[in-house]
Design a protein around this motif. Structure first.
Motif, PDB file in Angstrom:
ATOM      1  N   ASP A  63       0.828  -1.202   0.000  1.00  0.00           N
ATOM      2  CA  ASP A  63       0.000   0.000   0.000  1.00  0.00           C
ATOM      3  C   ASP A  63       0.864   1.254   0.000  1.00  0.00           C
ATOM      4  OD1 ASP A  63      -2.243  -1.536   0.009  1.00  0.00           O
ATOM      5  OD2 ASP A  63      -2.511  -1.464   2.175  1.00  0.00           O
ATOM      6  N   ARG A  64       1.958   1.188   0.754  1.00  0.00           N
ATOM      7  CA  ARG A  64       2.818   2.363   0.805  1.00  0.00           C
ATOM      8  C   ARG A  64       3.562   2.555  -0.512  1.00  0.00           C
ATOM      9  NH1 ARG A  64       6.762   1.527   4.529  1.00  0.00           N
ATOM     10  NH2 ARG A  64       8.232   3.074   3.798  1.00  0.00           N
ATOM     11  N   PHE A  65       3.952   1.449  -1.131  1.00  0.00           N
ATOM     12  CA  PHE A  65       4.683   1.535  -2.389  1.00  0.00           C
ATOM     13  C   PHE A  65       3.809   2.057  -3.519  1.00  0.00           C
ATOM     14  CE2 PHE A  65       9.002  -0.308  -2.739  1.00  0.00           C
ATOM     15  CZ  PHE A  65       9.268  -0.343  -1.395  1.00  0.00           C
ATOM     16  N   THR A  66       2.540   1.843  -3.415  1.00  0.00           N
ATOM     17  CA  THR A  66       1.655   2.309  -4.482  1.00  0.00           C
ATOM     18  C   THR A  66       0.793   3.471  -3.992  1.00  0.00           C
ATOM     19  OG1 THR A  66       0.068   0.593  -3.864  1.00  0.00           O
ATOM     20  CG2 THR A  66       1.588   0.085  -5.650  1.00  0.00           C
ATOM     21  N   SER A  67       1.205   4.073  -2.864  1.00  0.00           N
ATOM     22  CA  SER A  67       0.469   5.215  -2.343  1.00  0.00           C
ATOM     23  C   SER A  67       0.867   6.481  -3.097  1.00  0.00           C
ATOM     24  CB  SER A  67       0.780   5.383  -0.858  1.00  0.00           C
ATOM     25  OG  SER A  67       0.408   6.678  -0.444  1.00  0.00           O
ATOM     26  N   PHE A  68      -0.092   7.359  -3.285  1.00  0.00           N
ATOM     27  CA  PHE A  68       0.170   8.562  -4.067  1.00  0.00           C
ATOM     28  C   PHE A  68       0.008   9.832  -3.250  1.00  0.00           C
ATOM     29  CE2 PHE A  68      -1.462   5.828  -7.762  1.00  0.00           C
ATOM     30  CZ  PHE A  68      -0.209   5.255  -7.921  1.00  0.00           C
ATOM     31  N   GLU A  69      -0.136   9.686  -1.944  1.00  0.00           N
ATOM     32  CA  GLU A  69      -0.328  10.869  -1.122  1.00  0.00           C
ATOM     33  C   GLU A  69       0.770  10.970  -0.066  1.00  0.00           C
ATOM     34  OE1 GLU A  69      -4.385  10.338   0.178  1.00  0.00           O
ATOM     35  OE2 GLU A  69      -4.871  10.297  -1.974  1.00  0.00           O
ATOM     36  N   GLY A  70       1.066  12.202   0.330  1.00  0.00           N
ATOM     37  CA  GLY A  70       2.101  12.390   1.337  1.00  0.00           C
ATOM     38  C   GLY A  70       3.481  12.327   0.704  1.00  0.00           C
ATOM     39  N   LYS A  71       4.416  11.807   1.475  1.00  0.00           N
ATOM     40  CA  LYS A  71       5.811  11.800   1.041  1.00  0.00           C
ATOM     41  C   LYS A  71       6.046  10.686   0.030  1.00  0.00           C
ATOM     42  CE  LYS A  71      10.256  12.416   3.279  1.00  0.00           C
ATOM     43  NZ  LYS A  71      10.865  12.525   4.621  1.00  0.00           N
ATOM     44  N   THR A  72       5.623  10.925  -1.190  1.00  0.00           N
ATOM     45  CA  THR A  72       5.701   9.890  -2.220  1.00  0.00           C
ATOM     46  C   THR A  72       6.214  10.482  -3.537  1.00  0.00           C
ATOM     47  OG1 THR A  72       3.475  10.345  -3.051  1.00  0.00           O
ATOM     48  CG2 THR A  72       3.659   8.746  -1.249  1.00  0.00           C
ATOM     49  N   GLY A  73       6.593   9.597  -4.425  1.00  0.00           N
ATOM     50  CA  GLY A  73       7.019  10.034  -5.750  1.00  0.00           C
ATOM     51  C   GLY A  73       5.921  10.809  -6.473  1.00  0.00           C
ATOM     52  N   PRO A  74       4.701  10.294  -6.460  1.00  0.00           N
ATOM     53  CA  PRO A  74       3.628  11.032  -7.142  1.00  0.00           C
ATOM     54  C   PRO A  74       3.383  12.431  -6.568  1.00  0.00           C
ATOM     55  CG  PRO A  74       3.005   8.754  -6.904  1.00  0.00           C
ATOM     56  CD  PRO A  74       4.301   8.919  -6.154  1.00  0.00           C
ATOM     57  N   TYR A  75       3.618  12.620  -5.274  1.00  0.00           N
ATOM     58  CA  TYR A  75       3.478  13.973  -4.712  1.00  0.00           C
ATOM     59  C   TYR A  75       4.469  14.916  -5.402  1.00  0.00           C
ATOM     60  CZ  TYR A  75       4.022  17.875  -1.436  1.00  0.00           C
ATOM     61  OH  TYR A  75       4.111  19.133  -0.885  1.00  0.00           O
ATOM     62  N   LEU A  76       5.686  14.435  -5.577  1.00  0.00           N
ATOM     63  CA  LEU A  76       6.703  15.260  -6.241  1.00  0.00           C
ATOM     64  C   LEU A  76       6.342  15.504  -7.695  1.00  0.00           C
ATOM     65  CD1 LEU A  76      10.072  13.886  -4.824  1.00  0.00           C
ATOM     66  CD2 LEU A  76       8.687  15.757  -4.048  1.00  0.00           C
ATOM     67  N   LEU A  77       5.851  14.461  -8.346  1.00  0.00           N
ATOM     68  CA  LEU A  77       5.437  14.631  -9.742  1.00  0.00           C
ATOM     69  C   LEU A  77       4.314  15.647  -9.821  1.00  0.00           C
ATOM     70  CD1 LEU A  77       5.116  11.232 -11.636  1.00  0.00           C
ATOM     71  CD2 LEU A  77       6.951  12.904 -11.670  1.00  0.00           C
ATOM     72  N   TYR A  78       3.390  15.520  -8.903  1.00  0.00           N
ATOM     73  CA  TYR A  78       2.233  16.404  -8.891  1.00  0.00           C
ATOM     74  C   TYR A  78       2.669  17.859  -8.768  1.00  0.00           C
ATOM     75  CZ  TYR A  78      -2.270  18.368  -7.647  1.00  0.00           C
ATOM     76  OH  TYR A  78      -3.405  19.125  -7.632  1.00  0.00           O
ATOM     77  N   ALA A  79       3.597  18.097  -7.861  1.00  0.00           N
ATOM     78  CA  ALA A  79       4.095  19.461  -7.677  1.00  0.00           C
ATOM     79  C   ALA A  79       4.740  19.963  -8.976  1.00  0.00           C
ATOM     80  CB  ALA A  79       5.102  19.502  -6.535  1.00  0.00           C
ATOM     81  N   ALA A  80       5.536  19.111  -9.600  1.00  0.00           N
ATOM     82  CA  ALA A  80       6.228  19.514 -10.830  1.00  0.00           C
ATOM     83  C   ALA A  80       5.231  19.751 -11.968  1.00  0.00           C
ATOM     84  CB  ALA A  80       7.250  18.444 -11.229  1.00  0.00           C
ATOM     85  N   VAL A  81       4.235  18.878 -12.052  1.00  0.00           N
ATOM     86  CA  VAL A  81       3.223  19.016 -13.096  1.00  0.00           C
ATOM     87  C   VAL A  81       2.422  20.301 -12.878  1.00  0.00           C
ATOM     88  CG1 VAL A  81       1.023  18.049 -13.907  1.00  0.00           C
ATOM     89  CG2 VAL A  81       3.019  16.569 -13.641  1.00  0.00           C
ATOM     90  N   ARG A  82       2.167  20.607 -11.624  1.00  0.00           N
ATOM     91  CA  ARG A  82       1.404  21.812 -11.325  1.00  0.00           C
ATOM     92  C   ARG A  82       2.188  23.063 -11.718  1.00  0.00           C
ATOM     93  NH1 ARG A  82      -1.497  22.193  -5.513  1.00  0.00           N
ATOM     94  NH2 ARG A  82       0.663  22.114  -4.874  1.00  0.00           N
ATOM     95  N   VAL A  83       3.485  23.062 -11.460  1.00  0.00           N
ATOM     96  CA  VAL A  83       4.303  24.200 -11.891  1.00  0.00           C
ATOM     97  C   VAL A  83       4.224  24.348 -13.404  1.00  0.00           C
ATOM     98  CG1 VAL A  83       6.560  25.296 -11.850  1.00  0.00           C
ATOM     99  CG2 VAL A  83       5.994  23.637 -10.104  1.00  0.00           C
ATOM    100  N   LYS A  84       4.381  23.218 -14.088  1.00  0.00           N
ATOM    101  CA  LYS A  84       4.361  23.258 -15.551  1.00  0.00           C
ATOM    102  C   LYS A  84       3.033  23.798 -16.045  1.00  0.00           C
ATOM    103  CE  LYS A  84       7.418  19.494 -16.986  1.00  0.00           C
ATOM    104  NZ  LYS A  84       7.451  18.350 -17.927  1.00  0.00           N
ATOM    105  N   SER A  85       1.973  23.361 -15.406  1.00  0.00           N
ATOM    106  CA  SER A  85       0.640  23.775 -15.810  1.00  0.00           C
ATOM    107  C   SER A  85       0.475  25.289 -15.659  1.00  0.00           C
ATOM    108  CB  SER A  85      -0.395  23.030 -14.980  1.00  0.00           C
ATOM    109  OG  SER A  85      -1.684  23.507 -15.263  1.00  0.00           O
ATOM    110  N   VAL A  86       0.939  25.792 -14.531  1.00  0.00           N
ATOM    111  CA  VAL A  86       0.849  27.237 -14.292  1.00  0.00           C
ATOM    112  C   VAL A  86       1.654  27.998 -15.343  1.00  0.00           C
ATOM    113  CG1 VAL A  86       1.511  29.090 -12.713  1.00  0.00           C
ATOM    114  CG2 VAL A  86       0.462  26.999 -11.814  1.00  0.00           C
ATOM    115  N   LEU A  87       2.863  27.534 -15.599  1.00  0.00           N
ATOM    116  CA  LEU A  87       3.728  28.209 -16.568  1.00  0.00           C
ATOM    117  C   LEU A  87       3.137  28.150 -17.972  1.00  0.00           C
ATOM    118  CD1 LEU A  87       7.156  26.892 -15.239  1.00  0.00           C
ATOM    119  CD2 LEU A  87       6.420  29.287 -15.263  1.00  0.00           C
ATOM    120  N   ARG A  88       2.573  27.013 -18.303  1.00  0.00           N
ATOM    121  CA  ARG A  88       1.997  26.828 -19.642  1.00  0.00           C
ATOM    122  C   ARG A  88       0.817  27.774 -19.839  1.00  0.00           C
ATOM    123  NH1 ARG A  88       1.471  21.478 -19.526  1.00  0.00           N
ATOM    124  NH2 ARG A  88      -0.571  21.640 -18.561  1.00  0.00           N
ATOM    125  N   LYS A  89      -0.078  27.789 -18.854  1.00  0.00           N
ATOM    126  CA  LYS A  89      -1.253  28.651 -18.987  1.00  0.00           C
ATOM    127  C   LYS A  89      -0.859  30.128 -19.024  1.00  0.00           C
ATOM    128  CE  LYS A  89      -4.902  25.651 -17.559  1.00  0.00           C
ATOM    129  NZ  LYS A  89      -5.837  25.215 -16.521  1.00  0.00           N
TER     130      LYS A  89
END
Length: 590
Positions: free
Chosen positions: A462-488
RNA sequence: GACUCCGUAGCUCAGCUGGAUAGAGCGCUCGCCUUCUAAGCGAGUGGUCGCAGGUUCAAAUCCUGCCGGGGUCGCCA
């Protein structure tokens, strides 16, 4: 590019020297009290002790010298002799722009770059990888990326386990199933067929089958031992089979490693150094380093200074065969002789349980003069355990295959992405799958890498496939959000401009950006990827706080907007660079 | 027995070249989507840093001893 922390350290070091104290006391770090300071220097207290002086008095002298430094806004002495530093908004603004425009996102190359071999992966022929193989793969791959980035010349080698008893098991078991194959005909003179007589599925079945029989039946085991000895002695049919086994296995391994973005420069194995072994053994004998004991040839590697018992290296066993001590030594020799430029260092990213083995091999290598012992490093790591503290097993009691773990993570990522519903309607199936894979790989790699290398950790799916908190997807999410803001923003004609830092959230963000280089060098020096993970996680957090606290693209004031867009772009650059070193790539949307 | 890694919040873990009120994530309780991706943000909850000594102005961090757990200790790799 020098960080603020480095520049301040240099300035503080010079100040210490100016009053007759060592420069090392000038080490300046991020303050652990952000409400009091941006940076702090604690060296005055240690220096005072050595010099027999009053710590506050020394701190006062250093602070006075630092006050006139162009980066410094204020320098004050607190408590027993802490020096609290604030840097100017201008200094932070300049630093943010530098990070944004720097190819290394604000980091600096290592001062002591070396030609380094990294031996990792731990894969064996005919044995599917399980969760335990994840660690060596992602730690080793991350180290190779990190070291390359910092200027080292890296050669990675999977170093396949293709030369041991398992090969004897496979050969004999196959002979039982298909005795008519030409490989078993000792009189056959070749050439052997190009097509493999077995598939990876066959190998996956044959090996455990034979292994179980051998455990229960000593005679069966002897047959495998004999087959290994014959193979090692050069029996052509067996060698041809081995070639097939390796080729079929490597093809399968590349699928699992490829999913995780793990790659190797060399796909060599133990069998590749077989031709060096006879001569190597001879040289140990003529150098007087090897002696006979219980029918085997051994090398004593114990030292006077040893506190523990140090068993000898088993060069040739009592049946005349060689084990992994010998192949590891031959591999060192092979690397030193064939790799250009010659390696200055070799790192072995292997389970901590092998610590004694490597120490023995390193000593033997040093004794024979293959390479200095100190240039060989075992990068050990803890085992992956189940909730009971013992090596991880599935509910059914078997091991969880790496391929299955990969598939489970991909499945979870796919579900999560669908639930979030943020991908554009017109995105095709291939692209959706690619995004899901990026998320899954981020989850898997980060959840392993964030652990300190040496400690065992509990595997929790569950922890390995968790996407919330201190996880890889959290970092991806932050990076994707920056990109989204910059793109718009770009679509609206708003582009990043000159940085002008004022707000607390902006200052905190730049101070975090400043720590990238230090985190990278620390990760390299200690061979500990989790230091980089911690930095990137903190950066993502600092950005999320900044994003929540202040408008970026929606800021009405054009100057502030351009500045915040530039800050966001600096974050994007450093996050993408850092995640890339962890083997994690950032999608445009998720 | 020897060596080695480890013992920090209910759980999983950072911090350990000594420094200022010991940090995250998960969990739990609140609050926040008519403005940039809520996989998010803010606030709160929660700790005799295994135990006992020692060194120090200062110890989770260094030293010693003990307790508890994982691992390794010549022919599988």
């Amino acid at each position: 590019m020098a960080s603020l922390a480095q520049e301040l350290s240099a300035a503080a070091g010079a100040a210490f020297e100016a009053v007759g104290l060592e420069a090392r006391f000038g080490d300046v770090r991020r303050s652990d009290k952000p409400e009091l300071a941006d940076f702090q220097c604690n060296g005055a207290m240690a220096a005072a002790k050595l010099a027999g002086r009053n710590p506050r008095e020394i701190a006062g002298e250093i602070a006075a010298a630092l006050k006139v430094h162009p980066l410094v806004l204020s320098a004050e002495v607190a408590g027993p002799g802490f020096i609290n530093l604030r840097v100017s908004d201008g200094a932070l603004s300049t630093r943010a722009e530098a990070v944004r425009g720097d190819a290394m996102a604000g980091a600096e190359k290592a001062a002591d770059a070396q030609v380094t071999v990294i031996d990792f992966g731990g894969a064996n022929v005919a044995k599917p990888m399980h969760v335990g193989h994840l660690r060596s793969a992602v730690i080793g791959d991350t180290l190779q990326r990190l070291l390359r980035f910092l200027g080292d010349t890296v050669i990675s080698d999977v170093h396949l386990g293709d030369w041991g008893l398992q090969m004897g098991h496979l050969v004999t078991e196959l002979e039982d199933e298909q005795p008519g194959l030409v490989y078993f005909d000792a009189g056959f003179t070749g050439p052997y067929p190009a097509q493999s007589p077995v598939t990876i599925e066959d190998l996956g079945r044959l090996y455990p089958q034979a292994s179980n029989k051998a455990k229960a039946d000593e005679a069966r085991n002897e047959r495998s031992q004999k087959a290994v000895a014959e193979m090692q002695a050069g029996r052509a049919g067996y060698r041809a089979l081995l070639r097939h086994f390796i080729d079929v296995s490597v093809e399968a391994l590349k699928v699992d490693y490829g999913f995780l973005n793990v790659s190797f420069d060399l796909w060599k194995g133990e069998s590749d150094v077989d031709h060096l072994i006879a001569d190597l053994v001879e040289r140990f004998k003529t150098a007087g380093l090897a002696e006979q004991s219980d029918g085997a040839w051994i090398v004593h590697v114990a030292k006077e200074s040893d506190k523990k018992e140090m068993p000898p290296v088993m060069l040739v066993n009592s049946r005349g065969g060689t084990g992994y001590h010998t192949t590891d030594l031959a591999t060192i020799e092979d690397r030193m002789a064939t790799l250009k430029p010659a390696p200055e260092r070799m790192l072995y990213v292997v389970d901590q349980r092998q610590a004694l083995h490597f120490e023995q091999v390193y000593r033997a290598a040093g004794l024979l003069g293959l390479i200095e012992e100190a240039r060989l490093e075992h990068i050990g790591f803890g085992t992956v355990n189940g909730p009971d503290g013992k090596p991880f097993k599935t509910r059914e009691g078997g091991v969880l295959r790496l391929a299955d773990l990969n598939a489970m993570a991909l499945d979870e990522a796919t579900k999560k992405i669908e639930a979030a519903g943020k991908l554009p309607e017109d995105m095709g199936e291939d692209e959706r799958l690619a995004v899901a894979r990026q998320v899954a790989v981020a989850a898997l790699r980060f959840s392993d890498l964030m652990n300190t290398r040496m400690t065992n950790y509990v595997f929790d799916l569950d922890r390995f496939t968790s996407f919330e908190g201190k996880t890889g997807p959290y970092l991806l999410y932050a990076a994707v959000r920056v990109k989204s803001v910059l793109r718009k923003a770009a679509e609206a004609g708003h582009l990043p401009g000159a940085v002008s830092v004022h707000e607390e959230a902006e200052r905190a963000l730049v101070l975090q950006l400043d720590g990238f280089g230090g985190a990278l060098l620390g990760s390299r020096e200690k061979r500990m990827p989790h230091i980089l993970c911690e930095h990137l996680y903190s950066l993502a957090q600092a950005f999320s706080a900044f994003y929540g606290a202040l408008p970026i693209a929606s800021e009405p004031d054009a100057g502030k907007r351009a500045s915040r867009l530039a800050l966001a772009d600096a974050v994007r650059h450093q996050l993408e660079t850092g995640l890339g070193l962890l083997g994690i790539t950032v999608p445009e949307r998720m």
